[in-house]
Scaffold this motif. Structure first.
Motif, PDB file in Angstrom:
ATOM      1  N   LEU A 155       0.815  -1.202   0.000  1.00 47.05           N
ATOM      2  CA  LEU A 155       0.000   0.000   0.000  1.00 47.05           C
ATOM      3  C   LEU A 155       0.857   1.264   0.000  1.00 47.05           C
ATOM      4  O   LEU A 155       0.523   2.250  -0.666  1.00 47.05           O
ATOM      5  N   VAL A 156       1.952   1.247   0.730  1.00 47.51           N
ATOM      6  CA  VAL A 156       2.856   2.395   0.733  1.00 47.51           C
ATOM      7  C   VAL A 156       3.482   2.579  -0.647  1.00 47.51           C
ATOM      8  O   VAL A 156       3.628   3.704  -1.133  1.00 47.51           O
ATOM      9  N   ALA A 157       3.832   1.491  -1.309  1.00 45.40           N
ATOM     10  CA  ALA A 157       4.412   1.581  -2.650  1.00 45.40           C
ATOM     11  C   ALA A 157       3.401   2.151  -3.648  1.00 45.40           C
ATOM     12  O   ALA A 157       3.760   2.973  -4.494  1.00 45.40           O
ATOM     13  N   VAL A 158       2.145   1.758  -3.533  1.00 40.34           N
ATOM     14  CA  VAL A 158       1.106   2.291  -4.420  1.00 40.34           C
ATOM     15  C   VAL A 158       0.923   3.779  -4.158  1.00 40.34           C
ATOM     16  O   VAL A 158       0.801   4.582  -5.086  1.00 40.34           O
ATOM     17  N   ARG A 159       0.909   4.159  -2.886  1.00 36.25           N
ATOM     18  CA  ARG A 159       0.757   5.576  -2.550  1.00 36.25           C
ATOM     19  C   ARG A 159       1.915   6.394  -3.098  1.00 36.25           C
ATOM     20  O   ARG A 159       1.719   7.461  -3.681  1.00 36.25           O
ATOM     21  N   ASP A 160       3.130   5.911  -2.925  1.00 34.14           N
ATOM     22  CA  ASP A 160       4.296   6.639  -3.437  1.00 34.14           C
ATOM     23  C   ASP A 160       4.252   6.754  -4.956  1.00 34.14           C
ATOM     24  O   ASP A 160       4.667   7.759  -5.525  1.00 34.14           O
ATOM     25  N   PRO A 195       3.618  11.904  -7.478  1.00 30.07           N
ATOM     26  CA  PRO A 195       3.703  12.616  -8.762  1.00 30.07           C
ATOM     27  C   PRO A 195       2.427  13.354  -9.140  1.00 30.07           C
ATOM     28  O   PRO A 195       2.430  14.186 -10.043  1.00 30.07           O
ATOM     29  N   GLY A 196       1.340  13.101  -8.447  1.00 33.28           N
ATOM     30  CA  GLY A 196       0.061  13.715  -8.768  1.00 33.28           C
ATOM     31  C   GLY A 196       0.075  15.230  -8.813  1.00 33.28           C
ATOM     32  O   GLY A 196      -0.455  15.831  -9.756  1.00 33.28           O
TER      33      GLY A 196
END
Length: 52
Positions: free
Chosen positions: A7-12, A17-18
């Protein structure tokens, strides 16, 4: 533990970059008159309210 790391990897990969990518998308949407200007103003007004 593995789920949390995923989940942390998906958030990063998506959240960080958003802020650099979304203004470009907003500008294109406004240029082609797909959204009214009042909706685009909500981004810069609401962004400082997001938690770190």
């Amino acid at each position: 533990m593995t789920t949390g790391q995923a989940l942390v990897a998906v958030r990063d990969g998506t959240f960080l970059p958003g802020p650099c990518f979304m203004p470009c998308v907003d500008a294109l949407l406004y240029r082609f008159r797909l959204v009214p200007r009042s909706i685009l103003v909500m981004g810069p007004v609401g962004a400082p309210l997001l938690p770190p």
